[in-house]
Write an enzyme that holds these catalytic residues in place. Structure first.
Site, PDB file in Angstrom:
ATOM      1  N   GLU A 195      -3.887   2.104  -2.819  1.00 32.89           N
ATOM      2  CA  GLU A 195      -3.878   3.576  -2.562  1.00 32.89           C
ATOM      3  C   GLU A 195      -3.141   4.373  -3.714  1.00 32.89           C
ATOM      4  OE1 GLU A 195      -5.061   5.359   1.124  1.00 32.89           O
ATOM      5  OE2 GLU A 195      -4.156   3.697   1.919  1.00 32.89           O
ATOM      6  N   ASP A 210       2.814   4.645   5.198  1.00 29.64           N
ATOM      7  CA  ASP A 210       2.293   4.079   6.643  1.00 29.64           C
ATOM      8  C   ASP A 210       2.356   2.469   6.416  1.00 29.64           C
ATOM      9  OD1 ASP A 210       0.069   4.250   5.331  1.00 29.64           O
ATOM     10  OD2 ASP A 210      -0.855   5.612   6.821  1.00 29.64           O
ATOM     11  N   HIS A 211       2.426   2.088   5.503  1.00 32.24           N
ATOM     12  CA  HIS A 211       2.713   0.715   5.326  1.00 32.24           C
ATOM     13  C   HIS A 211       4.012   0.193   4.904  1.00 32.24           C
ATOM     14  CE1 HIS A 211      -1.958  -0.171   4.800  1.00 32.24           C
ATOM     15  NE2 HIS A 211      -1.880   0.860   4.840  1.00 32.24           N
ATOM     16  N   ASP A 230      -4.202  -4.750   0.720  1.00 37.05           N
ATOM     17  CA  ASP A 230      -4.616  -4.352   2.165  1.00 37.05           C
ATOM     18  C   ASP A 230      -6.072  -4.885   2.487  1.00 37.05           C
ATOM     19  OD1 ASP A 230      -5.156  -3.088   4.249  1.00 37.05           O
ATOM     20  OD2 ASP A 230      -4.557  -0.823   3.530  1.00 37.05           O
ATOM     21  N   ASP A 286      -2.180  -6.048   6.156  1.00 34.77           N
ATOM     22  CA  ASP A 286      -1.743  -6.722   4.619  1.00 34.77           C
ATOM     23  C   ASP A 286      -1.398  -7.996   4.358  1.00 34.77           C
ATOM     24  OD1 ASP A 286      -1.479  -3.563   3.371  1.00 34.77           O
ATOM     25  OD2 ASP A 286      -0.278  -3.703   5.278  1.00 34.77           O
ATOM     26  N   ASN A 292      -7.381  -4.561   5.407  1.00 32.01           N
ATOM     27  CA  ASN A 292      -8.041  -3.761   6.573  1.00 32.01           C
ATOM     28  C   ASN A 292      -8.548  -4.580   7.482  1.00 32.01           C
ATOM     29  OD1 ASN A 292      -7.238  -0.666   6.398  1.00 32.01           O
ATOM     30  ND2 ASN A 292      -8.480  -0.677   4.459  1.00 32.01           N
ATOM     31  N   ASN A 322       0.976  -1.136   0.093  1.00 32.64           N
ATOM     32  CA  ASN A 322      -0.036   0.038  -0.070  1.00 32.64           C
ATOM     33  C   ASN A 322       0.834   1.252   0.051  1.00 32.64           C
ATOM     34  OD1 ASN A 322      -1.326   2.310   0.782  1.00 32.64           O
ATOM     35  ND2 ASN A 322      -3.069   0.917   1.878  1.00 32.64           N
TER      36      ASN A 322
END
Length: 269
Positions: free
Chosen positions: A34, A247-248, A147, A218, A149, A7
């Site tokens: 993303e 941030d991943h 991802d 993930d 989530n 991501n």
């Protein structure tokens, strides 16, 4: 073959990070999430200069998924999940690459919970499960990567008691993840690292990365036809420490060309 999911949290804004990681890690196939870019702004020239071809399903400012390959042509088989013709979110793309079906996905976040966004997440998950069931029924080698989530278990989240009301840790979402696995999918990281603390996401706030206060959201899921080829799996967590990074962190697996053969136990003398 090395397959990864990442991501990128904005493919154009994080392009130097993505290119640096591609050069360092040399994955063969990559699923990106993303993108946060309309189709016409996807940086295909820079991707090709890095040695990869790509297909992508973009969306302005939000969402967006892509599949990259440096090991053969990408034959797109699906763009968007079936089951809701009015769903305009760019969250799923699927292709055949070198004999493997690759489904790249970005499952909705679902917060705040309860509410319309959480309801949409559950509906999207149900559609994914339905489509995944059809895929696994083909008997083909398949990867679902992206991802999701969702933190499947308490082991997958730092201080789980703080996440009880969050859509990523909701009982309904975790149950949906295990309904998916029950079709026969293998969670690659957990198959090889069943007891380790493994995170793939660290928030930008509260110094989360330095404190290793992360989440494992993930995932790479393998169909039975592919699970026997799994050799190694890991997270390039150091990439999260780079400047202007996502941030991943990238998550990857390595597959052998053929399933391993288990040695027969010796008969007693």
């Amino acid at each position: 073959m090395k397959v990864a999911t990442y991501n990128v949290n904005g493919v154009n804004g994080r392009l130097p990070v993505l290119l640096r990681w591609l050069d360092e890690a040399e994955p063969d196939i990559v699923c990106l999430q993303e993108l946060k870019s309309p189709d016409e702004r996807f940086p295909i020239e820079a991707i090709r200069e890095a040695g990869y071809d790509a297909i992508w399903h973009g969306q302005k400012s939000w969402n967006g998924v892509a599949i990259l390959s440096r090991v053969g042509e990408i034959h797109e088989t699906r763009r968007g999940l079936p089951g809701d013709p009015d769903d305009s979110h760019s969250r799923y793309i699927e292709a055949a690459v070198r004999g493997i079906i690759v489904g790249g996905l970005y499952l909705p976040n679902g917060n705040p919970r309860p509410g319309p966004k959480f309801d949409y997440k559950l509906r999207w998950f149900d559609r994914l499960i339905a489509h995944a069931g059809e895929l696994i029924g083909t008997g083909l080698p398949i990867i679902l990567a992206g991802d999701f989530n969702v933190m499947p278990t308490e082991r997958d989240v730092y201080k789980p008691e703080r996440w009880l009301d969050d859509a990523l840790f909701a009982p309904e979402v975790r149950a949906a993840y295990f309904r998916l696995l029950d079709q026969g999918w293998t969670d690659a990281l957990r198959a090889l690292h069943p007891d380790e603390t493994i995170y793939t996401f660290w928030d930008y706030f509260r110094n989360a990365y330095a404190r290793n206060a992360g989440l494992r959201i993930d995932h790479l899921l393998l169909s039975p036809a592919l699970a026997g080829r799994l050799r190694s799996a890991g997270v390039d967590a150091h990439v999260r420490g780079w400047e202007k990074t996502s941030d991943h962190a990238p998550v990857w697996i390595e597959l052998s060309d053929r399933p391993s053969r288990r040695r027969k136990a010796k008969e007693p003398a």
